[in-house]
Design a protein around this motif. Structure first.
Motif, PDB file in Angstrom:
ATOM      1  N   VAL A 286       5.819 -13.143 -14.691  1.00 22.79           N
ATOM      2  CA  VAL A 286       6.231 -12.115 -15.356  1.00 22.79           C
ATOM      3  C   VAL A 286       5.086 -11.509 -16.414  1.00 22.79           C
ATOM      4  N   TYR A 287       4.657 -12.658 -17.126  1.00 21.23           N
ATOM      5  CA  TYR A 287       3.555 -12.711 -18.326  1.00 21.23           C
ATOM      6  C   TYR A 287       2.477 -13.530 -18.031  1.00 21.23           C
TER       7      TYR A 287
ATOM      8  N   ASN B 235       3.935 -15.033  -9.115  1.00 24.65           N
ATOM      9  CA  ASN B 235       4.956 -13.879  -9.402  1.00 24.65           C
ATOM     10  C   ASN B 235       5.281 -14.002 -10.936  1.00 24.65           C
TER      11      ASN B 235
ATOM     12  N   HIS C 134      -0.779   3.186 -10.102  1.00 27.69           N
ATOM     13  CA  HIS C 134       0.430   4.442 -10.055  1.00 27.69           C
ATOM     14  C   HIS C 134       0.198   5.544  -9.567  1.00 27.69           C
TER      15      HIS C 134
ATOM     16  N   HIS D 202       5.490   4.799 -18.842  1.00 32.98           N
ATOM     17  CA  HIS D 202       5.485   3.345 -18.534  1.00 32.98           C
ATOM     18  C   HIS D 202       5.703   2.413 -19.810  1.00 32.98           C
TER      19      HIS D 202
ATOM     20  N   TYR E  99       9.153  -0.989 -21.544  1.00 31.10           N
ATOM     21  CA  TYR E  99       9.098  -2.109 -22.136  1.00 31.10           C
ATOM     22  C   TYR E  99      10.413  -2.441 -23.235  1.00 31.10           C
TER      23      TYR E  99
ATOM     24  N   ARG F 189       3.270  -8.414 -15.087  1.00 30.78           N
ATOM     25  CA  ARG F 189       3.546  -8.344 -13.916  1.00 30.78           C
ATOM     26  C   ARG F 189       3.861  -6.683 -13.525  1.00 30.78           C
ATOM     27  N   ASP F 190       4.575  -6.018 -14.619  1.00 30.84           N
ATOM     28  CA  ASP F 190       5.124  -4.609 -14.099  1.00 30.84           C
ATOM     29  C   ASP F 190       3.825  -3.746 -14.687  1.00 30.84           C
TER      30      ASP F 190
END
Length: 456
Positions: free
Chosen positions: A321-322, A319, A85, A155, A159, A333-334
Motif C-alpha cells: 500500500v505504501y 502489492n 489516469h 485524486h 486520501y 499503491r493508489d
C-alpha cells in the motif's frame, strides 16, 4: 559522442555543455521510435530553460509520430498522474528538481507511469540519441494543451476522504517552484468542503530566477524561511517542497525540521491504522523505527534496495500500500506506485487528528526510542575498498550482515548502513541505535565510523 546527462534514474545535466534543445529533440525522437506510443503527456517545471527544452522534446516526439498532451507548468507527479489516469502510453517531465540554476533534465515513464531508468530502457534511449539512427515516421503527431489539475486535485482529496480533520494551521513553502498552483487549488477545495485548515503560503509564486534560493529543503540554509513562518504564525506544521514537488519536507510546530526517516513511520501508521495487514516497503538505510511501527500496527514490512525503480518494482511485486525512503521519497499503491510530495502531508493531517498530539510529540517518541545520525556523506577514492575495510574492522563483533543495498551491520543495540552513491564519488553512511543500556551516544558511533572511513 557519449552524453553525460543520462544518469541511473533520469536525465540531468548542465545546460549547453551536457543538455540542450538539440539533445531534447533527439530524446523525443528516441522515445517515440523505441516505444511507439500513440500519445504521451509532457510537462515542465519553472526553470527558465524548461519551456524551450519542452518544445524541442515535443517536436521530436511529433516527428516520431507521437501525439502529445502538453500539461504546461507541472510537477513531476502531475505527469505521473496523467500517465496512469489518462488514455496515454507514457509521460515526460522536464525538470532538474533541486539541482543548481544552470542544470535541467527529464524524468521519463511508460504506460501506467512505469519508470524508465538505466535498467528499464534509459540506456537504449541514450544509445539512439547518441547514434541518431532515426527512422523517418510515416506520420506526424499532434500537440494539444491539457489541464490535468482538476482531476489531480480530486485524486489527492481521496486520501482524506471521509476523514475528520481537526482545526490546523499550515505553513506552505513552494520555494518558488512548481508546487504553488496545486497548493492554491487544494486551498480552494478545503474551503469548499469547509475543512478547518488554514493555509499560510510563502514563496508560492513560480519564479525560475529562484529569488529565495534553489528549492531544496535538504540544504540547511533553505529551511529558515519555513521555520520562521511556523513560529511567527504559531502554525501546527510547516511543509516545504523541492522544485518539482515530488518530495515534501515537514517541520513541527516548533519549527524543527523532521528527518524523512521518521515521516516513513508516520505514514506507515496512517495506512495501517485504517487497514491492518497491509505490506509496507522500506529502504535498508534506517529501518528500526519503521519496522517497530509496522509491527505495532500489525502490518508486514518488506525491505527493498534504495532508489525509485527498485522500490516501485518491489511494491508492485508485493502489492504494498505504501513505500517510503528516508530521502523523503514516498510511494503509494493508489498513485500507481509512484512517489508524491502532496499525498504525505495530507496523510499526516489524519495522524494529527487521530492522535490529537502535536507533531513534535509524535516524532519525539520515535527519536527517543530510535535515534539516528541522518545521512553523512564522505568523498572517498574507492568506495568498495572502504566498505570492505569497515566490514573487516567489525567482523570480530559478529554483526548480522545484510547486503541488500551496500552493507548493513546490525549489532543488536546499534546498526549501520554504508553504501556508494549511484551518481557521485560519495560514500553514504547512516547509523541508528536503540534506547538501551548498552547504547553509546550517537556521536561516538559517528566519530568511530568517520575515522575508519577517512583513514588513509
Amino acid at each position: 559522442m557519449s552524453l553525460k546527462c543520462f544518469k541511473a534514474y533520469d536525465i540531468r545535466g548542465q545546460l549547453d555543455t551536457e543538455l540542450n534543445e538539440d539533445i531534447a529533440y533527439r530524446i523525443g525522437r528516441a522515445y517515440g521510435q523505441i516505444y511507439q506510443p500513440k500519445t504521451i503527456a509532457v510537462g515542465c517545471d519553472v526553470r527558465l530553460s524548461s519551456p524551450a527544452l519542452k518544445q524541442a522534446l515535443i517536436r521530436g516526439l511529433n516527428e516520431a509520430g507521437v501525439d502529445v498532451l502538453d500539461l504546461g507548468l507541472t510537477g513531476t507527479e502531475e505527469v505521473y498522474f496523467a500517465a496512469f489516469h489518462l488514455d496515454v502510453q507514457g509521460g515526460i517531465e522536464v525538470t532538474a528538481s533541486h539541482n543548481p540554476m544552470d542544470y535541467n533534465g527529464m524524468k521519463l515513464v511508460r504506460e501506467n507511469a512505469r519508470p524508465i531508468s538505466a535498467d528499464t530502457g534509459l540506456k537504449e534511449i541514450q544509445a539512439l540519441v547518441e547514434s541518431q539512427q532515426f527512422v523517418p515516421s510515416t506520420s506526424t503527431g499532434s500537440c494539444q494543451n491539457y489541464n490535468i489539475l482538476p482531476e489531480f486535485i480530486e485524486h489527492l482529496m481521496g486520501y482524506i476522504k471521509d476523514q475528520t480533520i481537526r482545526p490546523l494551521k499550515l505553513v506552505m513553502n513552494a520555494g518558488n517552484g512548481a508546487a504553488g498552483h496545486v497548493i492554491d487549488a487544494l486551498e480552494q477545495k478545503f474551503k469548499q468542503l469547509k475543512l478547518p485548515v488554514e493555509f499560510i503560503k510563502i514563496h508560492n509564486e513560480p519564479n525560475g530566477h529562484f529569488p529565495h534560493g534553489i528549492p531544496n529543503p535538504l540544504l540547511v540554509e533553505n529551511r529558515e524561511s519555513t521555520r520562521q513562518a511556523v513560529l511567527i504564525h504559531q502554525a501546527d506544521m510547516g511543509i516545504a517542497w523541492d522544485g518539482d514537488f515530488d518530495r515534501c519536507f515537514l517541520f513541527d510546530e516548533k519549527g524543527q525540521f523532521i528527518e524523512g526517516y521518521y515521516i516513513v513511520g508516520l505514514l506507515a501508521q496512517a495506512f495501517l491504522a485504517k487497514q491492518a495487514g497491509e505490506k509496507i516497503v522500506h529502504d535498508p538505510r534506517l529501518i528500526w523505527n519503521t519496522t517497530d511501527i509496522i509491527d505495532k500496527y500489525q502490518g508486514i514490512a518488506v525491505q527493498s534496495k534504495s532508489g525509485h525503480a527498485f522500490i516501485k518494482e518491489v511494491m508492485r511485486e508485493h502489492n504494498a500500500v505504501y513505500g517510503g525512503e528516508m530521502s523523503a521519497h514516498h510511494y503509494f499503491r493508489d498513485f500507481a506506485y509512484c512517489d508524491s510530495g502532496m499525498i504525505p502531508w495530507l496523510l499526516v493531517l489524519t495522524v494529527l487528528t487521530q492522535t490529537q498530539q502535536p507533531l513534535s510529540v509524535l516524532v519525539a517518541q520515535m527519536i527517543a526510542q530510535f535515534p539516528c545520525s541522518g545521512e553523512i556523506n564522505f568523498t572517498v577514492q574507492d568506495s568498495q575498498a572502504t566498505i570492505q575495510r569497515i566490514l573487516q574492522h567489525y567482523r570480530s563483533q559478529e554483526p548480522q550482515i545484510d547486503d541488500t543495498d551496500g552493507i548493513s551491520l546490525d549489532f543488536g543495540h546499534w546498526r549501520l548502513n554504508v553504501r556508494a552513491s549511484n551518481t557521485e564519488p560519495l560514500l553514504r553512511l547512516n547509523i541508528e541505535s536503540r534506547n538501551s543500556p548498552q547504547t553509546r551516544p550517537m556521536q561516538s558511533y559517528v566519530d568511530e565510523l568517520s575515522q575508519l572511513i577517512t583513514q588513509a
